[in-house]
Structure formats: C-alpha cells, structure tokens
Design an enzyme around this catalytic site. Structure first.
Site, PDB file in Angstrom:
ATOM      1  N   GLU A 131     -74.421  72.042  16.300  1.00 35.25           N
ATOM      2  CA  GLU A 131     -76.429  71.515  16.026  1.00 35.25           C
ATOM      3  C   GLU A 131     -76.581  70.398  17.575  1.00 35.25           C
ATOM      4  O   GLU A 131     -77.774  70.244  17.180  1.00 35.25           O
ATOM      5  CB  GLU A 131     -76.068  71.347  14.413  1.00 35.25           C
ATOM      6  CG  GLU A 131     -77.018  69.981  14.426  1.00 35.25           C
ATOM      7  CD  GLU A 131     -76.892  69.499  12.750  1.00 35.25           C
ATOM      8  OE1 GLU A 131     -76.186  70.322  11.893  1.00 35.25           O
ATOM      9  OE2 GLU A 131     -76.979  67.917  12.665  1.00 35.25           O
ATOM     10  N   THR A 170     -75.792  66.604  10.484  1.00 37.34           N
ATOM     11  CA  THR A 170     -76.190  66.621   9.350  1.00 37.34           C
ATOM     12  C   THR A 170     -74.696  66.331   8.477  1.00 37.34           C
ATOM     13  O   THR A 170     -74.480  65.843   7.474  1.00 37.34           O
ATOM     14  CB  THR A 170     -76.883  67.668   8.922  1.00 37.34           C
ATOM     15  OG1 THR A 170     -76.462  69.164   9.505  1.00 37.34           O
ATOM     16  CG2 THR A 170     -78.488  67.532   9.699  1.00 37.34           C
ATOM     17  N   CYS A 200     -76.447  65.064   5.914  1.00 37.87           N
ATOM     18  CA  CYS A 200     -76.934  65.876   5.142  1.00 37.87           C
ATOM     19  C   CYS A 200     -76.117  65.923   3.421  1.00 37.87           C
ATOM     20  O   CYS A 200     -75.101  66.073   3.828  1.00 37.87           O
ATOM     21  CB  CYS A 200     -77.552  67.014   5.239  1.00 37.87           C
ATOM     22  SG  CYS A 200     -77.551  68.491   4.055  1.00 37.87           S
TER      23      CYS A 200
HETATM   24 FE1  F3S Z   1     -78.885  71.961   6.258  1.00 38.99          FE
HETATM   25 FE2  F3S Z   1     -77.061  70.074   4.559  1.00 38.99          FE
HETATM   26 FE3  F3S Z   1     -77.198  72.444   4.780  1.00 38.99          FE
HETATM   27  S1  F3S Z   1     -78.834  70.053   7.018  1.00 38.99           S
HETATM   28  S2  F3S Z   1     -78.546  73.416   6.777  1.00 38.99           S
HETATM   29  S3  F3S Z   1     -78.665  71.789   4.206  1.00 38.99           S
HETATM   30  S4  F3S Z   1     -75.718  71.308   5.323  1.00 38.99           S
END
Ligand code: F3S
Length: 289
Positions: A131, A170, A200
C-alpha cells in the site's frame, strides 16, 4: 448454547469488494485474468481462484521476462498501485480493473494534489508494504519520505523547505501515528504542516468488537493464518478477556472435547479469513458442543 459471530470478523469492506470483483471477472472474462499480486494473504482463496483460471501477476518485471503472455485483464487489489504500474499495464495491452479500496484511492488523490502544490510528503507506515509503495508512486519521489518509527521521525528533515503533508498507511496504529506526527510538529522550522489522518477504522473496529465479545464468552475462537499479524493481535486481545481462547486456522485445529461446560461461544476472524471458513467453524461448534 449461544454462538455469536462478530460482525466485523474476516474481510473488511475494501478486501470484500476486491475479492468479489475477482470472482466476478473470472466468470465474465474470456481472455486471461490476473491479479496484480495475490488478492489476499490466504492460500486457499488464491488456489480456488487459480482453479477458476485466475493467475497472479507477481510484478511488472514479470511482463518483460517472458513469464507472462501479454494481454488480458489485470485486477488491482485493495492495496492499490503507483501511477507507473497502471501505465505499464496499459502499455502492455492489459485491460485494468481497479479494485483499489476507495479509502486508499483517496490517499493517492491527497498526496498527488499536495505534491503538485509543492508540499513534501511524509507517509507514516511501513516502507515495504505494497500500500505504501503504491502511495509513494503518486508523489514526487525526490520529496517523499516514509517514516515507520520514532528514530526515523526524529531524523526527518524536509529537503524542500517548509511545507510538509503527512498521511498514514490505512492500517497504521493511531496512537503511534499521533506520536510520530508530534515529533515532526515539534521541529520548529517547518512552517506549514498538514496532517491528514488516513487511518481506516476497520481494524480497530474488529479489535474492539472482539474484546467485548470475548468478555461475555465462555469460549472464544479466533480464526486466521498462523503468520497473520492482525490475527495474532486479535488472539492476544481476546485471550486477555477470555482465558478459554483458541487460535485456529480451520476446524481441523479445534479440539472441543476438553472445554467443559459452555454457554456462550464467540467467534471472530482475521482480515484475510473468508466467510466460508467462519461459517464452517460456526457449524462445527454447533454440532460438536
Ligand atoms: Fe480499505 Fe480499510 Fe480495508 S482501507 S482495504 S476498508 S482496512
């Protein structure tokens, strides 16, 4: 006996979306279908896809050394890739299906814009992670630094001057991100620092839910690959709340005979565990306990 499967067990939104896209493409495409790198770190899923004709394109280099016949469809996985990879794939005659997670695409946009505005980019994350490699590929390489720890944050000196934009991988830990950002902010000479928290919350949500489920369970099962660091972390979190926690890869690892009287069973799973395996474990527990 109650069996509760954590809602956040297994694939996050972005991975689910990417895996579904590969199965979809395998069904509808006539020509060869590739994923750019393994779609997830789960051998069973990769094998299953192979049987459906989906191959793994390991790298851009594989295009030039004759390992791969050019042409066909390449699916970009949720981690995303650099601009250069898109361009090379298209030049090689591939149709590109983009399954980059929208949260990662957002980071590409941010760093590209700030880079064009003359900001130096700092990516807080691990430099070998695909990533992060992808994010790097949307910045000016001369003015981009990846920082993973305190030492690197302390050593950081912007080459360009005074404008710095900070983003995160993320899946990076939020506390650690804050700590590293503070170190950079304390360097008094950087005039303009933009901090964009691009972490995320899927991982954190999975961990929080696992902890509260383990707290109310007499038996807790954590499913995931042995080498999966996010599954290991889930196991540690659950073990703290429920001494009777099992770490398994499949039902074959589960020996429920020794468990004694059980009322509440909780099940969670790491980020690369397919739904099918979670359901098998749930069914197995129901029949064996
Ligand atoms: Fe996207 Fe979060 Fe999964 S950035 S790939 S939803 S860990």
């Amino acid at each position: 006996m109650n069996i509760t499967v954590a809602k956040s067990a297994g694939f996050c939104f972005g991975v689910k979306r990417a895996v579904n896209k590969v199965y979809e493409q395998a069904d509808i495409k006539r020509g060869p279908v590739y994923t750019y790198g393994p779609i997830i770190h789960n051998e069973e899923v990769v094998r299953d896809l192979e049987q459906k004709g989906v191959k793994v394109l390991p790298s851009i280099e594989a295009l030039t050394d004759g390992q791969i016949r050019q042409g066909g469809t390449v699916i970009i996985r949720s981690h995303g890739v650099s601009r250069e990879v898109y361009e090379k794939l298209e030049q090689a005659g591939f149709e590109v299906e983009d399954a980059t997670c929208p949260f990662v695409l957002k980071i590409h946009q941010i760093v590209e814009e700030f880079s064009n505005d003359g900001y130096e980019i700092v990516i807080i994350g691990s430099s070998e992670h695909p990533e992060v490699e992808g994010i790097r590929g949307w910045c000016d390489p001369e003015y981009t630094t990846v920082i993973a720890d305190v030492q690197e944050a302390e050593n950081f000196q912007p080459k360009s001057g005074k404008k710095v934009c900070i983003v995160a991988q993320t899946t990076f830990n939020y506390k650690k991100f804050q700590e590293l950002v503070e170190i950079i902010q304390k360097k008094g000479y950087i005039r303009d620092i933009r901090v964009l928290n691009t972490i995320c919350n899927a991982t954190e949500e999975r961990q929080n839910e696992a902890a509260s489920l383990a707290e109310t369970s007499d038996l807790m099962i954590v499913i995931g690959g042995r080498s999966s660091s996010n599954t290991q972390k889930l196991y540690e979190i659950c073990k703290e709340e429920c001494a009777n926690t099992y770490y398994i890869q499949t039902t074959a690892d589960l020996h429920l005979a020794q468990t004694g009287h059980i009322d509440n069973v909780g099940i969670t799973a790491g980020a690369s565990t397919p739904k099918k395996i979670i359901e098998e474990v749930q069914k197995y527990v129901r029949t064996k306990l």
